[in-house]
Design an enzyme around this catalytic site. Structure first.
Site, PDB file in Angstrom:
ATOM      1  N   ARG A  85       0.832  -1.219   0.000  1.00  0.00           N
ATOM      2  CA  ARG A  85       0.000   0.000   0.000  1.00  0.00           C
ATOM      3  C   ARG A  85       0.872   1.277   0.000  1.00  0.00           C
ATOM      4  O   ARG A  85       0.527   2.274   0.620  1.00  0.00           O
ATOM      5  CB  ARG A  85      -0.941   0.043   1.224  1.00  0.00           C
ATOM      6  N   SER A 123     -10.482  -1.073   3.793  1.00  0.00           N
ATOM      7  CA  SER A 123      -9.669  -1.178   5.011  1.00  0.00           C
ATOM      8  C   SER A 123      -9.291   0.216   5.492  1.00  0.00           C
ATOM      9  O   SER A 123      -8.689   0.980   4.741  1.00  0.00           O
ATOM     10  CB  SER A 123      -8.384  -1.949   4.734  1.00  0.00           C
ATOM     11  N   GLU A 182      -4.733   3.633   6.682  1.00  0.00           N
ATOM     12  CA  GLU A 182      -4.560   3.402   5.239  1.00  0.00           C
ATOM     13  C   GLU A 182      -5.288   4.479   4.430  1.00  0.00           C
ATOM     14  O   GLU A 182      -4.874   4.842   3.330  1.00  0.00           O
ATOM     15  CB  GLU A 182      -5.114   2.007   4.894  1.00  0.00           C
TER      16      GLU A 182
HETATM   17  N1  EPU Z   1      -9.782 -11.026  10.775  1.00  0.00           N
HETATM   18  C1  EPU Z   1     -10.462 -11.152  11.986  1.00  0.00           C
HETATM   19  N2  EPU Z   1     -11.564 -10.378  12.188  1.00  0.00           N
HETATM   20  C2  EPU Z   1     -12.018  -9.486  11.274  1.00  0.00           C
HETATM   21  C3  EPU Z   1     -11.337  -9.365  10.052  1.00  0.00           C
HETATM   22  C4  EPU Z   1     -10.214 -10.141   9.827  1.00  0.00           C
HETATM   23  O1  EPU Z   1     -10.086 -11.935  12.844  1.00  0.00           O
HETATM   24  O2  EPU Z   1     -13.025  -8.824  11.561  1.00  0.00           O
HETATM   25  C5  EPU Z   1      -8.569 -11.845  10.549  1.00  0.00           C
HETATM   26  C6  EPU Z   1      -8.819 -13.290  10.200  1.00  0.00           C
HETATM   27  O3  EPU Z   1      -7.801 -14.029  10.825  1.00  0.00           O
HETATM   28  C7  EPU Z   1      -8.613 -13.345   8.704  1.00  0.00           C
HETATM   29  C8  EPU Z   1      -7.515 -12.308   8.535  1.00  0.00           C
HETATM   30  O4  EPU Z   1      -7.850 -11.308   9.482  1.00  0.00           O
HETATM   31  O5  EPU Z   1      -8.201 -14.597   8.291  1.00  0.00           O
HETATM   32  C9  EPU Z   1      -7.422 -11.686   7.161  1.00  0.00           C
HETATM   33  O6  EPU Z   1      -8.678 -11.112   6.800  1.00  0.00           O
HETATM   34  P1  EPU Z   1      -9.046 -10.812   5.263  1.00  0.00           P
HETATM   35  O7  EPU Z   1      -8.709 -11.987   4.431  1.00  0.00           O
HETATM   36  O8  EPU Z   1     -10.439 -10.279   5.233  1.00  0.00           O
HETATM   37  O9  EPU Z   1      -7.997  -9.722   4.854  1.00  0.00           O
HETATM   38  P2  EPU Z   1      -7.475  -8.407   5.572  1.00  0.00           P
HETATM   39  O10 EPU Z   1      -6.047  -8.634   5.957  1.00  0.00           O
HETATM   40  O11 EPU Z   1      -8.409  -7.986   6.631  1.00  0.00           O
HETATM   41  C10 EPU Z   1      -6.519  -7.401   3.357  1.00  0.00           C
HETATM   42  C11 EPU Z   1      -6.572  -6.080   2.639  1.00  0.00           C
HETATM   43  C12 EPU Z   1      -7.893  -5.914   1.875  1.00  0.00           C
HETATM   44  C13 EPU Z   1      -8.007  -7.066   0.896  1.00  0.00           C
HETATM   45  C14 EPU Z   1      -7.937  -8.382   1.676  1.00  0.00           C
HETATM   46  C15 EPU Z   1      -7.921  -9.576   0.774  1.00  0.00           C
HETATM   47  C16 EPU Z   1      -5.199  -4.573   3.931  1.00  0.00           C
HETATM   48  C17 EPU Z   1      -5.157  -3.418   4.868  1.00  0.00           C
HETATM   49  N3  EPU Z   1      -6.397  -4.994   3.580  1.00  0.00           N
HETATM   50  O12 EPU Z   1      -7.538  -7.364   4.359  1.00  0.00           O
HETATM   51  O13 EPU Z   1      -7.839  -4.689   1.150  1.00  0.00           O
HETATM   52  O14 EPU Z   1      -9.223  -6.989   0.176  1.00  0.00           O
HETATM   53  O15 EPU Z   1      -6.700  -8.449   2.442  1.00  0.00           O
HETATM   54  O16 EPU Z   1      -6.699  -9.688   0.129  1.00  0.00           O
HETATM   55  O17 EPU Z   1      -4.145  -5.068   3.524  1.00  0.00           O
HETATM   56  C18 EPU Z   1      -8.386  -2.392   1.187  1.00  0.00           C
HETATM   57  O18 EPU Z   1      -7.178  -2.160   1.060  1.00  0.00           O
HETATM   58  O19 EPU Z   1      -9.223  -1.452   1.260  1.00  0.00           O
HETATM   59  C19 EPU Z   1      -8.846  -3.767   1.278  1.00  0.00           C
HETATM   60  C20 EPU Z   1     -10.131  -4.073   1.455  1.00  0.00           C
END
Ligand code: EPU
Length: 337
Positions: free
Chosen positions: A162, A237, A333
């Site tokens: 990012r 995010s 972010e």
């Molecule tokens: N998780 C929780 N609770 C929550 C949300 C997430 O426990 O409420 C934990 C879980 O362990 C889950 C892990 O977080 O397995 C990862 O969650 P997720 O796959 O939803 O991905 P993220 O890390 O929360 C990132 C990006 C998203 C992108 C997704 C999928 C960032 C800041 N965000 O989210 O990007 O869509 O991965 O690749 O890196 C954005 O940048 O606006 C965005 C939505």
């Protein structure tokens, strides 16, 4: 070119925040952009793209320039690859769908990311194991002080998680006008390793996925977790996933043995901020007309009529709480305006 006065920015930000621009103009060509940037009345205009990664906390007392440069074209083809240029004002997801319709592979994992093409290099958009940098060839950007277009190739953009030079060293100096990506014409390199995609494809009974199948899987996953900005205001995010040392992780594991983590180097791991925020008790919390999304704690939402300041204060409360519990500093972010 028409300059409007006292323009509501509500339709121009996916958070759906009410804020007023003292002056507002839409540009459809680089010449129009150059003309606006030479107007002495507005020495520091505000550049607005898709409005999908910002939180407006105040009115904007200058000229807002909305980048509406349109067009998608093939610029070069080789036996296996195609180079496609998209102009900054194209909606990113429409661009992805255009590529899929032509069977050009590489951006399918980036389906349904809100915002416009011009914003994509600024924060090196990424999702489901793919980042813009993986397909990026170059972008063209208008140099605000020299008043001319400059081309930035992959290396010059210094992309990270990012991150890019456009958010750091060169912040505020350029306006992205187009982005060129290299895509595959056949023999697509599908990236389905990301847990959720594989599971989604299996649920759909698909053993040999096409790029369209991957795109559909990503769309289904995003729709199941992330609120549609047309229904509930949000900017995806709100925070970045923090990177901490393995030593700190070991320390945290004593109190939080189930803390999820992903290795980024021999000494560092990335922690999902959504997990930290959920663990701190914020998931689904609602404060009158704003709050933390019920299905994904990393997303702050405006249920209608919320003030940008309120959402910003909530984000500060979350940051303080996460620091107190985990000794981790969450970085925002979303751009706070
Ligand atoms: N998780 C929780 N609770 C929550 C949300 C997430 O426990 O409420 C934990 C879980 O362990 C889950 C892990 O977080 O397995 C990862 O969650 P997720 O796959 O939803 O991905 P993220 O890390 O929360 C990132 C990006 C998203 C992108 C997704 C999928 C960032 C800041 N965000 O989210 O990007 O869509 O991965 O690749 O890196 C954005 O940048 O606006 C965005 C939505």
């Amino acid at each position: 070119m028409h300059i409007e006065e006292n323009k509501s920015l509500k339709p121009y930000n996916t958070f759906g925040i009410e804020a007023v621009a003292s002056h507002f103009a839409k540009v459809q060509s680089v010449d129009e952009l150059a003309a606006l940037l030479s107007m002495p009345e507005y020495p520091h205009p505000f550049i607005l793209g898709g409005g999908s990664n910002m939180l407006l906390t105040k009115d904007i007392d200058t000229l807002v320039i909305h980048i509406a440069l349109k067009g998608i074209e093939i610029v070069e083809e080789t036996e296996n690859d195609v180079y496609v240029r998209a102009h900054a004002g194209e909606n990113w997801h429409n661009f992805v769908l255009w590529c899929i319709a032509k069977d050009f592979g590489g951006v399918e994992n980036l389906s349904l990311i809100p915002g416009n093409v011009g914003g994509a290099p600024i924060q090196n958009i990424g999702a489901y194991g793919v980042e813009l940098k993986d397909v990026f060839v170059s972008c063209e950007a208008f140099d605000i002080s020299e008043k001319k277009i400059k081309t930035f190739h992959l290396k010059a953009c210094n992309f990270g998680y990012r991150e890019s030079i456009f958010k750091n060293q060169e912040k505020g100096k350029y306006i992205i006008t187009s982005v060129t990506v290299r895509l595959t014409k056949g023999n697509h390199q599908l990236r389905t390793q990301y847990g959720d995609i594989q599971a989604q494809l299996e649920a759909n009974g698909i053993a040999n996925p096409t790029i369209r199948d991957v795109s559909n899987a990503v769309i289904a996953i995003r729709q199941s977790k992330l609120p549609d900005p047309k229904e509930i205001g949000n900017s995806g995010s709100f925070f970045k996933n923090p990177v901490i040392s393995i030593a700190q992780l070991d320390d945290l594991k004593r109190n939080f043995p189930d803390i999820p983590n992903y290795k980024v180097s021999d000494t560092e791991v990335k922690i999902p901020a959504g997990w930290l925020i959920e663990k701190a008790g914020f998931k689904g919390k609602t404060f009158s007309n704003y709050g933390v999304h019920k299905k994904q704690a990393l997303v702050l939402v405006n249920y209608g009529g919320a003030k940008g300041k309120d959402i910003f204060e909530l984000s500060q409360l979350i940051r303080k709480t996460i620091y107190r519990i985990f000794n981790i500093n969450l970085a925002t972010e979303v751009n706070i305006v």
